[in-house]
Design an enzyme around this catalytic site. Structure first.
Site, PDB file in Angstrom:
ATOM      1  N   CYS A   4       0.986  -1.268  -0.226  1.00 18.91           N
ATOM      2  CA  CYS A   4       0.149  -0.069   0.125  1.00 18.91           C
ATOM      3  C   CYS A   4       0.765   1.186  -0.180  1.00 18.91           C
ATOM      4  O   CYS A   4       1.738   1.466   0.882  1.00 18.91           O
ATOM      5  CB  CYS A   4      -0.817   0.182   1.255  1.00 18.91           C
ATOM      6  SG  CYS A   4      -1.812   1.435   1.362  1.00 18.91           S
ATOM      7  N   CYS A   7       0.636   3.312   3.143  1.00 13.91           N
ATOM      8  CA  CYS A   7       1.231   2.890   4.466  1.00 13.91           C
ATOM      9  C   CYS A   7       2.867   2.841   4.150  1.00 13.91           C
ATOM     10  O   CYS A   7       3.430   3.195   5.335  1.00 13.91           O
ATOM     11  CB  CYS A   7       0.770   1.049   4.448  1.00 13.91           C
ATOM     12  SG  CYS A   7      -0.729   0.898   5.116  1.00 13.91           S
ATOM     13  N   ASN A  86     -12.865   9.802  -1.980  1.00 13.70           N
ATOM     14  CA  ASN A  86     -13.342   9.381  -3.345  1.00 13.70           C
ATOM     15  C   ASN A  86     -13.413   7.606  -2.911  1.00 13.70           C
ATOM     16  O   ASN A  86     -12.682   7.050  -2.475  1.00 13.70           O
ATOM     17  CB  ASN A  86     -12.298   9.374  -4.565  1.00 13.70           C
ATOM     18  CG  ASN A  86     -12.263  10.641  -5.071  1.00 13.70           C
ATOM     19  OD1 ASN A  86     -13.192  11.375  -5.223  1.00 13.70           O
ATOM     20  ND2 ASN A  86     -11.034  11.138  -5.320  1.00 13.70           N
ATOM     21  N   GLY A  92     -13.274   7.546  -8.984  1.00 18.01           N
ATOM     22  CA  GLY A  92     -11.690   7.674  -9.397  1.00 18.01           C
ATOM     23  C   GLY A  92     -10.812   7.531  -8.082  1.00 18.01           C
ATOM     24  O   GLY A  92      -9.727   8.103  -8.211  1.00 18.01           O
ATOM     25  N   THR A  94      -7.851   6.094  -6.456  1.00 20.20           N
ATOM     26  CA  THR A  94      -6.708   5.236  -7.203  1.00 20.20           C
ATOM     27  C   THR A  94      -5.687   4.957  -5.959  1.00 20.20           C
ATOM     28  O   THR A  94      -5.039   3.856  -6.170  1.00 20.20           O
ATOM     29  CB  THR A  94      -5.751   6.311  -7.864  1.00 20.20           C
ATOM     30  OG1 THR A  94      -5.496   7.366  -7.000  1.00 20.20           O
ATOM     31  CG2 THR A  94      -6.537   6.968  -8.868  1.00 20.20           C
ATOM     32  N   HIS A  97      -6.644   3.118   0.309  1.00 21.88           N
ATOM     33  CA  HIS A  97      -6.056   3.309   1.832  1.00 21.88           C
ATOM     34  C   HIS A  97      -6.943   4.653   1.988  1.00 21.88           C
ATOM     35  O   HIS A  97      -6.797   5.513   1.326  1.00 21.88           O
ATOM     36  CB  HIS A  97      -4.547   3.522   2.120  1.00 21.88           C
ATOM     37  CG  HIS A  97      -4.160   4.080   3.460  1.00 21.88           C
ATOM     38  ND1 HIS A  97      -3.383   3.098   4.257  1.00 21.88           N
ATOM     39  CD2 HIS A  97      -4.635   4.804   4.248  1.00 21.88           C
ATOM     40  CE1 HIS A  97      -3.059   3.499   5.315  1.00 21.88           C
ATOM     41  NE2 HIS A  97      -4.052   4.811   5.508  1.00 21.88           N
ATOM     42  N   HIS A  99      -8.566   7.937   2.582  1.00 20.02           N
ATOM     43  CA  HIS A  99      -8.058   9.163   2.733  1.00 20.02           C
ATOM     44  C   HIS A  99      -9.179  10.383   2.353  1.00 20.02           C
ATOM     45  O   HIS A  99      -9.978  10.240   1.632  1.00 20.02           O
ATOM     46  CB  HIS A  99      -6.679   9.591   1.470  1.00 20.02           C
ATOM     47  CG  HIS A  99      -7.078   9.105   0.359  1.00 20.02           C
ATOM     48  ND1 HIS A  99      -7.402   7.656  -0.189  1.00 20.02           N
ATOM     49  CD2 HIS A  99      -7.391   9.657  -0.682  1.00 20.02           C
ATOM     50  CE1 HIS A  99      -7.479   7.540  -1.400  1.00 20.02           C
ATOM     51  NE2 HIS A  99      -7.561   8.926  -1.881  1.00 20.02           N
TER      52      HIS A  99
END
Ligand code: AMP
Ligand code: ZN
Length: 113
Positions: A4, A7, A86, A92, A94, A97, A99
């Site tokens: 990730c 991460c 998102n 979208g 991408t 994780h 956010h």
């Protein structure tokens, strides 16, 4: 999560421009800013996205929303700002994780994401 991107940013394995950190949350400048101020706020614990929020981990989301106004104030976003998350391909997303984008520093259009 080993593969990730966010991460790895939290772990310092990938560089970022940090604007805030505490025991639960990390915030850094987006590498491709969509507004004069564009910051990403993420939980340190890996959560895949909005759909990964559960009763067991949702407290960090409340904490993030306590931190966001502090970051906005520190960035001087006195005129307002937008918070965006998102969720999934159609939105979208991408990076999988969770956010929250903080966007500000100009009058934002509705297209701004
Ligand atoms: P989203 O499209 O909502 O999943 O948002 C992911 C965001 O991560 C995008 O706005 C990217 O510009 C940003 N991003 C991708 N890689 C990096 C990185 N290494 N450092 C900072 N921001 C990044
Ligand atoms: Zn992660």
């Amino acid at each position: 999560m080993a593969d990730c991107l966010f991460c790895k940013i939290i772990a310092g394995e990938i560089p970022s421009t940090k604007v805030y950190e505490d025991e639960l949350v990390f915030a850094f400048r987006d590498i491709a800013p969509q507004a004069p101020t564009h910051i990403l706020v993420i939980p340190k614990a890996h959560i895949s996205g909005c759909n990964g929020v559960t009763p067991d981990n949702s407290a960090v989301v409340a904490h993030i929303f306590e931190v966001i106004p502090q970051i906005a104030a520190a960035e001087g976003l006195t005129g307002g700002y937008r918070v965006v998350s998102n969720c999934g391909d159609d939105a979208g997303q991408t990076v999988h994780h969770l956010h929250f984008h903080i966007l500000g520093g100009k009058k934002l259009t509705l297209e701004m994401a």
